[in-house]
Design a protein around this motif. Structure first.
Motif, mmCIF file in Angstrom:
data_model
loop_
_atom_site.group_PDB
_atom_site.id
_atom_site.type_symbol
_atom_site.label_atom_id
_atom_site.label_comp_id
_atom_site.label_asym_id
_atom_site.label_seq_id
_atom_site.Cartn_x
_atom_site.Cartn_y
_atom_site.Cartn_z
ATOM 1 N N ASP A 131 0.778 -0.928 -0.063
ATOM 2 C CA ASP A 131 0.202 0.156 0.237
ATOM 3 C C ASP A 131 0.545 1.548 0.124
ATOM 4 O OD1 ASP A 131 -2.246 -1.517 0.401
ATOM 5 O OD2 ASP A 131 -2.487 -1.455 2.382
ATOM 6 N N TYR A 132 2.198 1.389 1.270
ATOM 7 C CA TYR A 132 2.693 2.481 0.758
ATOM 8 C C TYR A 132 3.543 2.546 -0.120
ATOM 9 C CZ TYR A 132 6.541 5.633 2.711
ATOM 10 O OH TYR A 132 7.538 6.447 2.265
ATOM 11 N N LEU A 133 4.115 0.761 -1.231
ATOM 12 C CA LEU A 133 4.771 1.473 -1.985
ATOM 13 C C LEU A 133 4.197 2.208 -3.384
ATOM 14 C CD1 LEU A 133 7.279 0.589 -3.749
ATOM 15 C CD2 LEU A 133 6.060 -1.888 -4.094
ATOM 16 N N PHE A 134 2.728 1.482 -2.992
ATOM 17 C CA PHE A 134 1.930 2.178 -4.976
ATOM 18 C C PHE A 134 1.270 3.484 -4.300
ATOM 19 C CE2 PHE A 134 2.481 -1.993 -5.919
ATOM 20 C CZ PHE A 134 2.306 -1.825 -7.071
ATOM 21 N N ASP A 135 0.727 3.650 -2.999
ATOM 22 C CA ASP A 135 0.118 5.185 -2.794
ATOM 23 C C ASP A 135 1.050 6.908 -2.518
ATOM 24 O OD1 ASP A 135 -1.938 3.770 -3.432
ATOM 25 O OD2 ASP A 135 -2.678 3.604 -0.585
ATOM 26 N N VAL A 136 2.468 6.179 -1.662
ATOM 27 C CA VAL A 136 3.456 6.789 -1.778
ATOM 28 C C VAL A 136 4.300 6.981 -2.712
ATOM 29 C CG1 VAL A 136 4.659 7.661 -0.205
ATOM 30 C CG2 VAL A 136 2.631 6.952 1.074
ATOM 31 N N VAL A 137 4.922 5.960 -2.389
ATOM 32 C CA VAL A 137 6.286 6.011 -3.635
ATOM 33 C C VAL A 137 5.654 5.969 -5.204
ATOM 34 C CG1 VAL A 137 8.356 4.477 -3.980
ATOM 35 C CG2 VAL A 137 8.061 4.989 -2.065
ATOM 36 N N ILE A 138 5.797 5.500 -5.517
ATOM 37 C CA ILE A 138 5.113 4.555 -7.258
ATOM 38 C C ILE A 138 3.794 6.086 -7.624
ATOM 39 C CG2 ILE A 138 4.411 3.885 -9.161
ATOM 40 C CD1 ILE A 138 6.237 2.117 -7.732
ATOM 41 N N PHE A 139 3.006 6.956 -7.281
ATOM 42 C CA PHE A 139 2.323 7.056 -7.915
ATOM 43 C C PHE A 139 2.451 9.331 -6.789
ATOM 44 C CE2 PHE A 139 -0.099 3.531 -8.406
ATOM 45 C CZ PHE A 139 -0.735 3.539 -9.985
ATOM 46 N N GLY A 140 3.082 8.453 -5.704
ATOM 47 C CA GLY A 140 3.704 10.503 -5.466
ATOM 48 C C GLY A 140 3.680 11.548 -6.543
ATOM 49 N N PRO A 141 5.209 11.391 -7.465
ATOM 50 C CA PRO A 141 4.903 11.704 -8.557
ATOM 51 C C PRO A 141 3.936 12.429 -9.558
ATOM 52 C CG PRO A 141 6.797 10.073 -8.632
ATOM 53 C CD PRO A 141 5.765 9.410 -7.487
ATOM 54 N N THR A 142 2.458 11.307 -9.164
ATOM 55 C CA THR A 142 1.389 12.583 -10.129
ATOM 56 C C THR A 142 0.804 13.099 -9.492
ATOM 57 O OG1 THR A 142 0.383 10.473 -8.614
ATOM 58 C CG2 THR A 142 1.445 9.828 -10.762
ATOM 59 N N ARG A 143 1.421 13.458 -7.710
ATOM 60 C CA ARG A 143 0.319 15.004 -7.752
ATOM 61 C C ARG A 143 1.529 16.206 -7.501
ATOM 62 N NH1 ARG A 143 0.432 9.919 -3.592
ATOM 63 N NH2 ARG A 143 -1.065 8.930 -3.583
ATOM 64 N N SER A 144 0.425 16.698 -7.479
ATOM 65 C CA SER A 144 1.271 18.511 -7.325
ATOM 66 C C SER A 144 2.406 18.774 -6.393
ATOM 67 C CB SER A 144 0.857 19.419 -7.899
ATOM 68 O OG SER A 144 -1.169 19.749 -6.705
ATOM 69 N N SER A 145 2.153 17.971 -4.848
ATOM 70 C CA SER A 145 2.535 18.095 -3.292
ATOM 71 C C SER A 145 3.893 17.447 -3.796
ATOM 72 C CB SER A 145 1.246 18.181 -2.585
ATOM 73 O OG SER A 145 1.073 16.457 -2.537
ATOM 74 N N PHE A 146 3.901 15.885 -4.803
ATOM 75 C CA PHE A 146 5.297 16.106 -4.523
ATOM 76 C C PHE A 146 6.645 16.503 -4.149
ATOM 77 C CE2 PHE A 146 8.740 13.254 -7.058
ATOM 78 C CZ PHE A 146 9.045 12.007 -5.976
ATOM 79 N N PHE A 147 7.729 16.443 -3.311
ATOM 80 C CA PHE A 147 8.411 17.273 -3.093
ATOM 81 C C PHE A 147 9.729 17.425 -4.003
ATOM 82 C CE2 PHE A 147 13.205 17.078 -2.375
ATOM 83 C CZ PHE A 147 13.079 17.782 -1.480
ATOM 84 N N THR A 148 9.733 17.207 -5.438
ATOM 85 C CA THR A 148 10.450 17.817 -6.217
ATOM 86 C C THR A 148 9.625 18.692 -6.543
ATOM 87 O OG1 THR A 148 11.435 15.164 -6.933
ATOM 88 C CG2 THR A 148 11.318 16.860 -8.690
ATOM 89 N N TYR A 149 8.243 19.470 -7.185
ATOM 90 C CA TYR A 149 7.505 19.974 -7.167
ATOM 91 C C TYR A 149 8.018 20.552 -6.217
ATOM 92 C CZ TYR A 149 5.788 15.772 -10.670
ATOM 93 O OH TYR A 149 5.371 15.323 -11.844
ATOM 94 N N ARG A 150 7.892 21.381 -5.147
ATOM 95 C CA ARG A 150 7.513 22.099 -4.365
ATOM 96 C C ARG A 150 8.651 22.723 -4.397
ATOM 97 N NH1 ARG A 150 7.398 20.063 0.733
ATOM 98 N NH2 ARG A 150 7.217 17.851 -0.029
ATOM 99 N N PHE A 151 10.025 21.871 -4.357
ATOM 100 C CA PHE A 151 11.432 21.965 -4.617
ATOM 101 C C PHE A 151 11.590 23.119 -5.094
ATOM 102 C CE2 PHE A 151 15.966 22.030 -6.274
ATOM 103 C CZ PHE A 151 16.285 22.493 -5.630
ATOM 104 N N PHE A 152 11.134 22.676 -6.436
ATOM 105 C CA PHE A 152 11.111 24.058 -7.595
ATOM 106 C C PHE A 152 10.093 25.248 -7.605
ATOM 107 C CE2 PHE A 152 12.486 20.216 -10.306
ATOM 108 C CZ PHE A 152 13.368 20.485 -10.567
#
Length: 271
Positions: free
Chosen positions: A41-62
């Protein structure tokens, strides 16, 4: 049965050693893949599909970086207008298995390296065989850094680019689960293996297949290829392209430096 020396091993013996290398590595991957089932559950919801959300760390960093360098919201990502859908009867099952195997491969990578070392070590000098810990440590470290780079840089850039690119407002982005997972796997593995370049160059130089002169000769072609890759996976802005390209260029330069050191040592040893 005691392990034979290299000079005593026939071609079939080498094949047998290679077979057991593959068997042990495969078992390790499967065991670690099964272990990831308990955090699916964590692997898919948080890790795999994390980059599909605008709140993802990389997007906030940029976005924060954009404000700091005076670009306002020019590289902020507030929306990713696409959905991921499954169109195959067994699509989600297949993707679940593939992701678990990918996680199993990443987690068991140091063990796989150890098996590879045991396979090639009979061809090395006794002094070189003692470097097993250094080899495993730096090879694993570079691979994991590459995986992190692929996850936090390459994948978000790719997702943002394809999500916001449109030939017409009439066309809506609806990506299949298979295409997203395929992009995810390719980005992670390609980045991890690319960061292994210094290790690969080290062994190729020792074998005489690569020289510093060869790497320098084709340096400009390597730069062009890296810049093209960076341009493909990033939005059309210089900052994003440099963030992807610079680490890759540094890895290539590090490979040249390692090749120089190995080549000089070989020349010194040969008198």
């Amino acid at each position: 049965m005691a392990k034979k020396n290299l000079s005593e091993m026939s071609f079939l013996d080498h094949l047998e050693e290679l077979r057991w290398l593959l068997v042990r590595s495969t078992i390790a991957v499967i065991i670690m893949a099964c272990a990831t089932y308990f955090i699916a559950d964590y692997l898919f919801d948080v890790v795999i599909f994390g980059p599909t959300r605008s709140s993802f760390f990389t997007y906030r960093f940029f976005c924060d970086l954009s404000h700091k360098i005076g670009f306002a919201d020019s590289i902020c990502i507030n929306d990713l207008p696409f959905i991921i859908q499954n169109t195959e009867m067994e699509g989600q099952v297949n993707m679940f298995v593939w992701i678990c195997l990918l996680a199993g491969f990443i987690l068991s990578f140091p063990y796989i390296l150890l098996q590879i070392w045991n396979f090639i070590s009979p061809a090395l000098y006794e002094k070189e065989r003692k470097g097993v810990r250094v080899f495993i440590f730096f090879s694993s470290l570079l691979f994991f850094i590459g995986v992190v780079f692929g996850y936090f840089v390459v994948i978000p850039m790719s997702v943002n680019f394809v999500a916001t690119f449109s030939v017409s407002s009439i066309v809506k982005n609806q990506f299949t689960l298979e295409s997203y997972i395929g992009m995810f796997k390719t980005s992670i593995l390609a980045s991890g293996l690319f960061f292994e370049l210094p290790i690969i160059i080290y062994f190729l130089t020792k074998l005489g297949l690569v020289t510093p002169k060869f790497l320098r000769k084709y340096w400009k072609y390597a730069v062009v290829i890296i810049l093209i890759i960076a341009a493909i996976v990033t939005p059309p802005d210089v900052v994003s392209q440099l963030i992807v390209a610079i680490p890759m260029l540094l890895i290539y330069e590090a490979s040249i430096f390692i090749s120089i050191l190995v080549h000089k040592k070989q020349l010194k040893a040969n008198g």
